[in-house]
Structures are given as C-alpha cells and as structure tokens.
Design an enzyme around this catalytic site. Sequence first.
Site, PDB file in Angstrom:
ATOM      1  N   HIS A   1     -10.504   6.942   1.851  1.00 13.92           N
ATOM      2  CA  HIS A   1      -9.414   6.818   1.267  1.00 13.92           C
ATOM      3  C   HIS A   1      -9.148   5.624   0.181  1.00 13.92           C
ATOM      4  CE1 HIS A   1      -9.471   3.383   4.297  1.00 13.92           C
ATOM      5  NE2 HIS A   1      -8.546   2.979   3.617  1.00 13.92           N
TER       6      HIS A   1
ATOM      7  N   ASP B   1      -4.315  -0.787  -1.632  1.00  7.49           N
ATOM      8  CA  ASP B   1      -5.764  -0.750  -1.130  1.00  7.49           C
ATOM      9  C   ASP B   1      -6.738  -0.013  -2.250  1.00  7.49           C
ATOM     10  OD1 ASP B   1      -6.830  -1.305   1.646  1.00  7.49           O
ATOM     11  OD2 ASP B   1      -6.959   0.807   2.169  1.00  7.49           O
TER      12      ASP B   1
ATOM     13  N   HIS C   1     -10.514   0.572  -2.544  1.00 12.97           N
ATOM     14  CA  HIS C   1     -11.889   0.302  -2.010  1.00 12.97           C
ATOM     15  C   HIS C   1     -12.818   0.945  -3.015  1.00 12.97           C
ATOM     16  CE1 HIS C   1      -9.955  -0.971   1.658  1.00 12.97           C
ATOM     17  NE2 HIS C   1      -9.743   0.304   1.948  1.00 12.97           N
TER      18      HIS C   1
ATOM     19  N   ALA D   1       0.275   0.556   6.413  1.00 15.73           N
ATOM     20  CA  ALA D   1       1.036   0.968   7.436  1.00 15.73           C
ATOM     21  C   ALA D   1       1.410  -0.025   8.354  1.00 15.73           C
ATOM     22  CB  ALA D   1       0.125   2.064   8.024  1.00 15.73           C
TER      23      ALA D   1
ATOM     24  N   SER E   1     -15.100   0.334   5.940  1.00 20.71           N
ATOM     25  CA  SER E   1     -14.322   0.979   6.992  1.00 20.71           C
ATOM     26  C   SER E   1     -14.179   2.388   6.671  1.00 20.71           C
ATOM     27  CB  SER E   1     -12.890   0.322   6.440  1.00 20.71           C
ATOM     28  OG  SER E   1     -12.155   1.020   5.290  1.00 20.71           O
TER      29      SER E   1
ATOM     30  N   ASP F   1       0.814  -1.386   0.145  1.00 24.62           N
ATOM     31  CA  ASP F   1       0.176   0.062  -0.116  1.00 24.62           C
ATOM     32  C   ASP F   1       0.941   1.273  -0.043  1.00 24.62           C
ATOM     33  OD1 ASP F   1      -1.814  -1.973   0.340  1.00 24.62           O
ATOM     34  OD2 ASP F   1      -2.788  -1.181   2.016  1.00 24.62           O
TER      35      ASP F   1
ATOM     36  N   GLU G   1     -12.704  -6.319   5.488  1.00 27.24           N
ATOM     37  CA  GLU G   1     -11.788  -5.243   5.851  1.00 27.24           C
ATOM     38  C   GLU G   1     -10.856  -5.036   4.653  1.00 27.24           C
ATOM     39  OE1 GLU G   1     -10.006  -6.352   9.421  1.00 27.24           O
ATOM     40  OE2 GLU G   1     -11.180  -4.908  10.612  1.00 27.24           O
TER      41      GLU G   1
ATOM     42  N   LYS H   1      -6.595  -5.103  -3.037  1.00 29.75           N
ATOM     43  CA  LYS H   1      -7.117  -5.850  -2.060  1.00 29.75           C
ATOM     44  C   LYS H   1      -8.254  -4.839  -1.418  1.00 29.75           C
ATOM     45  CE  LYS H   1      -3.784  -4.165   1.209  1.00 29.75           C
ATOM     46  NZ  LYS H   1      -4.824  -3.295   2.190  1.00 29.75           N
TER      47      LYS H   1
ATOM     48  N   CYS I   1      -2.002  -2.598   7.797  1.00 26.27           N
ATOM     49  CA  CYS I   1      -1.897  -3.523   6.721  1.00 26.27           C
ATOM     50  C   CYS I   1      -0.510  -4.323   6.508  1.00 26.27           C
ATOM     51  CB  CYS I   1      -2.262  -2.885   5.249  1.00 26.27           C
ATOM     52  SG  CYS I   1      -3.914  -2.406   5.249  1.00 26.27           S
TER      53      CYS I   1
HETATM   54  C1  VGL Z   1      -4.496   0.824   5.618  1.00 23.99           C
HETATM   55  C2  VGL Z   1      -6.040   1.704   7.077  1.00 23.99           C
HETATM   56  C3  VGL Z   1      -7.221   1.425   6.117  1.00 23.99           C
HETATM   57  C4  VGL Z   1      -3.319   0.357   5.461  1.00 23.99           C
HETATM   58  C5  VGL Z   1      -5.607   0.556   4.870  1.00 23.99           C
HETATM   59  O1  VGL Z   1      -2.778  -0.070   4.219  1.00 23.99           O
HETATM   60  O2  VGL Z   1      -2.405   0.246   6.517  1.00 23.99           O
HETATM   61  N1  VGL Z   1      -5.011   1.573   6.708  1.00 23.99           N
HETATM   62  N2  VGL Z   1      -6.978   1.025   5.258  1.00 23.99           N
HETATM   63 ZN    ZN Z   2      -8.308   0.945   3.526  1.00 22.52          ZN
END
Ligand code: VGL
Ligand code: ZN
Length: 175
Positions: free
Chosen positions: A65, A46, A48, A125, A54, A8, A97, A90, A129
């Site tokens: 995001h 990521d 979405h 992060a 989320s 990510d 999630e 993903k 993730c």
């Molecule tokens: C993430 C919060 C929400 C990540 C993804 O990639 O760490 N954090 N979605």
């Molecule tokens: Zn996310």
Amino acid sequence: MEALIVVDVQCDFCPGGALAVPEGDAVLAPINRLAEHYPYVIATRDWHPPDHGSFAPHGGPWPVHCVRETPGAQLHPDLDRGQIDAVLDKGRAPDREGYSAFEDTGLARMLRERGVDTVHVAGLALDVCVKATALAATRAGFEVVLHRDATRGVEPGDAERAVAELRSAGVSVVD
Ligand code: VGL
Ligand code: ZN
C-alpha cells in the site's frame, strides 16, 4: 497555538484502495470543516518504498500500500488542499514502521518552532497511524485532542480499544 494533523487521508486507505479502511472516505467532510478552524494544518502521507518491511511479501502484516509516487499514495482528491499548509511524508525507510507522524519527520520541531502546544488529530487509520501519532504527540509534550468523527479504524474492535488507550494516555476525545 493549535495545529491540526490530518493523518494519511490517501487513496489506498479509502474504499477501492489497497488497504481500504471501512468508511475511510467518511472522514473527508469533517476534516475539511475542521481545517477551517486551525491556523496550521499538516497532512501526512504514508510514503513507502516498494520493498517496505510492513508489506506481506516482505514479511510484514499489511498488503502492499501507499508505495511512494503511485496513485494509491496520493492524498484523496476531495481533501481540501487549499487548507493544508504542509505535507509530510512518513514510512520512507524500508526497515522502519513509520506509523507515527513524529517518526523520523522532524514534526515535533516544526510544531514547536511555530509555538504549537495543542495538536488536534484526525484521519486514517484510528487503530494504526492515528493512534501512533496521538501517542507520540503526548510523549513529545503536546496537548492532544482526537476528533472521533473525523477518523475511522481498520478493525472496528481495535478502533474502540484505541480510543480507550488514547484516553488513558491523556488524549482528549471529542466528536
Ligand atoms: C497505516 C497500516 C499500514 C495507517 C499505515 O495509515 O494507519 N496502516 N500503514
Ligand atoms: Zn503503511
């Protein structure tokens, strides 16, 4: 056989993004260096739908995001795309999630088909993730190495807790 999973490293998780990780862009240089060392490099996004569960407007913990196809969801422009063998999206189902790169992606199978037994993990992060991906990799039977200098956490305290949790799950942590 070793693989690197770059989790990510997207515009929304870097400074100025919708869910910016402090110093998120500091992972770029170490990741570009690491990618030279591994024969198989997978970058995750990521990715979405606009109504993902989320997202705060839909009852989730995060600001909106990485909505698929939007600029914030793109891989950071300074990530060396020439080193990336595959991009894996993903978090595409609205009600799942999708923190882990192994969730609903076929990644474990992709890796096994290439004879991968050791998975190196970096990216964003650390406390969300990256952690979920590293834990899922150990559960799937891979040796897992976390590159601490090539990851950053959303919350500093959570990041250190994540490192401890990963260590006790059998993940090797290197700098
Ligand atoms: C993430 C919060 C929400 C990540 C993804 O990639 O760490 N954090 N979605
Ligand atoms: Zn996310």
